[in-house]
Design an enzyme around this catalytic site. Structure first.
Site, short mmCIF file in Angstrom:
data_model
loop_
_atom_site.label_atom_id
_atom_site.label_comp_id
_atom_site.label_asym_id
_atom_site.label_seq_id
_atom_site.Cartn_x
_atom_site.Cartn_y
_atom_site.Cartn_z
N TYR A 55 -8.25 13.85 0.32
CA TYR A 55 -7.37 12.94 -0.69
C TYR A 55 -6.51 13.93 -1.49
O TYR A 55 -7.18 14.69 -2.66
CB TYR A 55 -8.22 12.11 -1.62
CG TYR A 55 -8.79 10.92 -0.71
CD1 TYR A 55 -8.61 10.65 0.48
CD2 TYR A 55 -9.78 10.51 -1.10
CE1 TYR A 55 -9.21 9.79 1.09
CE2 TYR A 55 -10.58 9.33 -0.52
CZ TYR A 55 -10.29 9.00 0.67
OH TYR A 55 -10.87 8.10 1.19
N HIS A 131 -16.04 10.98 7.73
CA HIS A 131 -14.87 10.15 7.18
C HIS A 131 -14.37 9.52 8.67
O HIS A 131 -13.76 8.40 8.31
CB HIS A 131 -13.71 11.30 6.87
CG HIS A 131 -12.82 10.62 5.99
ND1 HIS A 131 -12.03 11.32 5.01
CD2 HIS A 131 -12.37 9.25 5.72
CE1 HIS A 131 -11.25 10.36 4.18
NE2 HIS A 131 -11.61 9.20 4.70
N LEU A 211 -8.92 -5.14 -1.12
CA LEU A 211 -7.68 -6.10 -1.88
C LEU A 211 -6.53 -5.92 -0.91
O LEU A 211 -5.20 -6.21 -1.20
CB LEU A 211 -7.43 -5.76 -3.26
CG LEU A 211 -8.36 -5.91 -4.38
CD1 LEU A 211 -7.88 -5.59 -5.54
CD2 LEU A 211 -8.89 -7.36 -4.23
N SER A 217 -4.19 -8.84 -4.83
CA SER A 217 -3.82 -8.92 -6.23
C SER A 217 -3.14 -9.84 -6.59
O SER A 217 -2.96 -10.30 -7.76
CB SER A 217 -3.96 -7.63 -7.06
OG SER A 217 -2.48 -7.13 -6.56
N ALA A 222 8.07 -10.27 -2.22
CA ALA A 222 8.67 -9.83 -1.13
C ALA A 222 10.03 -9.11 -1.80
O ALA A 222 10.70 -9.59 -2.85
CB ALA A 222 9.16 -11.19 -0.56
#
Length: 332
Positions: A55, A131, A211, A217, A222
């Protein structure tokens, strides 16, 4: 914060996925703000923090581990650190969604664990995940390396991410897994087929992207714009303009439940999986304190098993858009 168990590892019911602080959601966040956010997460009862050696950015490929290591150093005896090995990004590719190269050779794992320990400012990793599986390395070989690392005290537990049932069983037979870490949300339910095996083996499920990369959320509309150079959401199917119309039924279901439980859509999406199984732990990511507190609040919502079954039935029969399924893995 309530707690639950991944195998025999006790963690907060909701963890913190830290990837987005450094990778895939725009440029890395402000360092001081993220140090403060992690500290506040600990103060609010979060004990599980998830990162990975990949990351980061092309300039700082291990940015997130270094950040999280610094942030958690004052709290090391109070937290569970999860990190991962076995991948590197193909930074030569120019696609928005960089492919990853799998490498779980024993010598590569050894290099990875030493680097992660150094960056995380710790002498042990609480749970170490493969991973992605490496088609060139058998699960038994990886599991034996994990056994050696556990014996040496460098890791305490291990798991695999996005692996098949056969792979999990073969690995578990050599060195028992504590958890798997897979994508899971109301829009991504394909790994539910693993549930019977996980219950049989006593293996937990750490759920990433709970999520749907933030869509659930309901904070996006759009036509929302993302930086194509740094933000993976720019190419995710669930954020296409037409997808918001395709997901109207899903949003209506979540909104109805949010009204009933006096909760937010994000909290309902997390509570749904928390109430399905006691060994599922979602790890939503955020860069904002109010979102962190919102996500943590999902642990206090109790949805009955009858209502969970009704939600599952509705999800199985409604139409919805495609959802981002992950990064392409290429051979070494």
């Amino acid at each position: 914060m309530r707690t639950r168990r991944l195998g025999n590892l006790e963690v907060s019911a909701v963890g913190l996925g830290c990837m987005g602080m450094s990778h895939a959601y725009g440029n890395p966040a402000d360092k001081q703000e993220m140090l403060e956010l992690v500290a506040l997460a600990v103060d609010n009862g979060v004990t599980l923090f998830d990162t990975a050696e990949v990351y980061g950015t092309s300039e700082e490929p291990h940015h997130n581990e270094s950040l999280i290591g610094e942030a958690l150093k004052p709290y090391r005896d109070r937290v569970v650190i999860s990190t991962k090995f076995g991948l590197r990004f193909d930074y030569d590719c120019k696609d928005w969604n960089l492919p990853v190269i799998a490498d779980s050779r024993p010598e590569s794992i050894r290099r990875s664990v030493e680097g992660s320990l150094r960056r995380l400012h710790t002498d042990h990793i609480d749970i170490y995940f493969q991973h992605r599986t490496d088609p060139a390395v058998e699960p038994e070989t990886v599991a034996q390396v994990m056994a050696d690392l556990i014996r040496e005290g460098k890791i305490l537990h291990w798991g695999v991410s996005e692996a098949s049932e056969d792979y999990i069983r073969r690995a578990h037979a050599v060195t028992p897994l504590t958890a798997i870490q897979n994508r899971y949300s109301m829009m991504a339910r394909w790994h539910e087929t693993l549930f019977p095996m996980l219950e049989e083996l006593g293996v937990g499920y750490m759920a990433f992207s709970p999520l749907a990369n933030g869509l659930l959320s309901e904070q996006y509309q759009a036509g929302c714009a993302f930086d194509k150079a740094t933000d993976y959401r720019a190419g995710m199917p669930q954020f296409k303009k037409e997808s918001f119309e395709a997901n109207k039924e899903l949003f209506a279901l979540v909104d109805g439940l949010a009204d009933k439980y006096r909760a937010t859509p994000a909290q309902i999406s997390l509570a749904w999986m928390l109430c399905k199984k006691p060994w599922i732990v979602p790890i939503p990511g955020t860069r904002k304190l109010f979102r962190l507190k919102e996500n943590i609040g999902a642990a206090d919502i109790d949805i009955s098993q009858e209502e969970i079954a009704a939600i599952d039935k509705a999800l199985a029969t409604m139409s919805m858009s495609e959802v981002y399924g992950g990064t392409k893995v290429i051979k070494q």
